[in-house]
Enzyme design. Structure first.
Site, mmCIF file in Angstrom:
data_model
loop_
_atom_site.group_PDB
_atom_site.id
_atom_site.type_symbol
_atom_site.label_atom_id
_atom_site.label_comp_id
_atom_site.label_asym_id
_atom_site.label_seq_id
_atom_site.Cartn_x
_atom_site.Cartn_y
_atom_site.Cartn_z
ATOM 1 C CG ASP A 189 -74.084 62.891 66.026
ATOM 2 O OD1 ASP A 189 -74.522 62.031 67.037
ATOM 3 O OD2 ASP A 189 -74.852 63.551 65.486
ATOM 4 N N GLY A 195 -83.895 58.860 74.083
ATOM 5 C CA GLY A 195 -85.912 58.825 74.595
ATOM 6 C C GLY A 195 -86.865 60.051 74.637
ATOM 7 N N GLY A 197 -88.144 63.238 76.443
ATOM 8 C CA GLY A 197 -87.987 64.331 77.550
ATOM 9 C C GLY A 197 -86.018 64.376 77.566
ATOM 10 C CG HIS A 202 -76.584 66.761 68.100
ATOM 11 N ND1 HIS A 202 -77.567 65.660 69.482
ATOM 12 C CD2 HIS A 202 -76.818 66.618 67.442
ATOM 13 C CE1 HIS A 202 -77.285 64.695 68.609
ATOM 14 N NE2 HIS A 202 -76.994 64.949 67.261
ATOM 15 N N GLY A 209 -72.570 70.484 59.406
ATOM 16 C CA GLY A 209 -73.988 71.229 59.844
ATOM 17 C C GLY A 209 -75.478 70.310 59.426
ATOM 18 C CG HIS A 212 -78.934 64.885 63.739
ATOM 19 N ND1 HIS A 212 -77.339 64.265 64.095
ATOM 20 C CD2 HIS A 212 -78.862 64.771 62.441
ATOM 21 C CE1 HIS A 212 -76.462 64.161 63.368
ATOM 22 N NE2 HIS A 212 -77.754 63.946 62.436
ATOM 23 C CG ASP A 214 -84.592 62.554 71.243
ATOM 24 O OD1 ASP A 214 -85.435 61.617 70.791
ATOM 25 O OD2 ASP A 214 -84.512 62.258 72.151
ATOM 26 C CD GLU A 217 -87.957 64.844 73.101
ATOM 27 O OE1 GLU A 217 -88.707 64.387 73.762
ATOM 28 O OE2 GLU A 217 -87.283 64.546 73.776
ATOM 29 C CG HIS A 235 -81.284 75.970 71.311
ATOM 30 N ND1 HIS A 235 -80.331 77.386 72.215
ATOM 31 C CD2 HIS A 235 -80.368 74.967 70.949
ATOM 32 C CE1 HIS A 235 -79.417 76.110 72.965
ATOM 33 N NE2 HIS A 235 -79.212 74.749 71.141
ATOM 34 C CD GLU A 236 -80.701 71.739 68.513
ATOM 35 O OE1 GLU A 236 -78.896 72.535 68.420
ATOM 36 O OE2 GLU A 236 -80.848 71.592 69.917
ATOM 37 C CG HIS A 239 -75.830 74.817 68.682
ATOM 38 N ND1 HIS A 239 -74.800 75.848 69.188
ATOM 39 C CD2 HIS A 239 -76.871 74.087 69.187
ATOM 40 C CE1 HIS A 239 -75.622 75.428 70.570
ATOM 41 N NE2 HIS A 239 -76.291 74.085 70.461
ATOM 42 C CG HIS A 245 -75.442 75.415 74.671
ATOM 43 N ND1 HIS A 245 -75.270 74.855 74.703
ATOM 44 C CD2 HIS A 245 -76.439 75.828 73.605
ATOM 45 C CE1 HIS A 245 -75.414 73.542 73.737
ATOM 46 N NE2 HIS A 245 -76.533 74.787 74.107
HETATM 47 ZN ZN LIG Z 1 -77.115 63.504 66.150
HETATM 48 ZN ZN LIG Z 2 -78.190 74.046 71.974
#
Ligand SMILES: [Zn+2]
Ligand SMILES: [Zn+2]
Length: 283
Positions: A189, A195, A197, A202, A209, A212, A214, A217, A235-236, A239, A245
């Protein structure tokens, strides 16, 4: 005001002392500390490479504006406003530090409404029953898969508690509306991860819908170097439900991951945002 008054009193006292004291002997060594020297480059609206990358990535600067200082200053001010910083329009120390801090990887969508309120509504689902599914689990975590299932359910419930009209359940068959996965770096996407940090996750707005996280982490409860899975999931999910935000630093929809992230629930501004979807026209 009190501060100004006090500094005025201090200044007046100093002036009074100066006029009362005899002049110092020429050879007498001064006990005063040397004047503080600012050794770094002066704050500037001129963008460095790191700042350009940040401002473009998070929606503050368009391609054609790189060398336009007025636009650069506006972009920095806008970023500072969104991050709750003093709006100097220059790349000062606090601004550069904020650009290095951990955050959501989605752009900070700026709308005309941002000036009026702190939360932002980007889009919404239309009277739909939402289902979510967890596609895979993180490579590094302190949790079992069952515990992760429970944490995602708790994150969903945090939104349902403040907006009981939301109908979100874990999918049992078919295709879930919200797909949750832990992915690495470039994952097909427009928002590659980076990587360990910095960017953590998101979720795409209603209609797509995809949520994702990371996978570079280590996911946990936010202690011992882990990232707080529940905090980032709430948080995600915001969205996924259509919120952009918020520039309220207390809001869970603020783009930046706070160092104190034990407050794992939507704040007053988030509540106002999700509830406003029932009363405002779809953008
Ligand atoms: Zn993504
Ligand atoms: Zn956000």
């Amino acid at each position: 005001m009190l501060k100004l008054l006090l500094s005025g009193i201090v200044l007046i006292s100093c002036l009074a002392l100066t006029t009362c004291l005899p002049p110092a002997e020429q050879d007498e060594p001064s006990n005063l500390p040397p004047a503080v020297q600012y050794e770094g480059p002066p704050p500037s609206a001129t963008l460095n490479e790191k700042a350009v990358k940040f401002l473009k990535r998070f929606g503050y600067l368009r391609e054609s504006n790189d060398n336009n200082l007025v636009s650069a200053e506006e972009a920095i001010r806008s970023m500072q406003a969104h991050a709750g910083l003093l709006q100097t329009g220059t790349l000062d120390e606090a601004t550069m530090a904020k650009m290095e801090s951990q955050r959501c990887s989605f752009p900070d969508v700026m709308t005309a409404e941002d000036k009026k309120k702190r939360y932002s509504v980007v889009s919404r689902w239309r009277n739909e029953t939402l289902t979510y599914g967890i596609f895979n689990y993180p490579n590094c975590t302190i949790y079992t898969n069952d515990q992760i299932d429970a944490i995602i359910a708790e994150a969903v419930n945090e939104w349902v508690k403040i907006d009981p009209s939301l109908n979100i359940t874990k999918f049992v068959s078919g295709t879930p509306k919200i797909n949750i996965s832990f992915v690495f770096f470039d994952h097909s996407d427009k928002y590659p991860f980076d990587g360990p940090g910095k960017v953590l996750g998101h979720c795409f707005y209603p209609g797509t819908g995809q949520m994702h996280f990371d996978n570079s982490e280590c996911w946990g409860d936010g202690t011992n170097g882990t990232k707080n899975l529940k905090y980032v999931a709430i948080h995600e999910l915001g969205h996924c439900l259509g919120l952009g935000h918020s520039n309220d630093s207390l809001a869970i929809m603020n783009a930046y991951y706070p160092s104190n992230n034990t407050q794992c629930k939507p704040a007053a501004d988030d509540t106002a945002g999700i509830q406003s979807m029932h009363t405002t026209a779809s953008p």
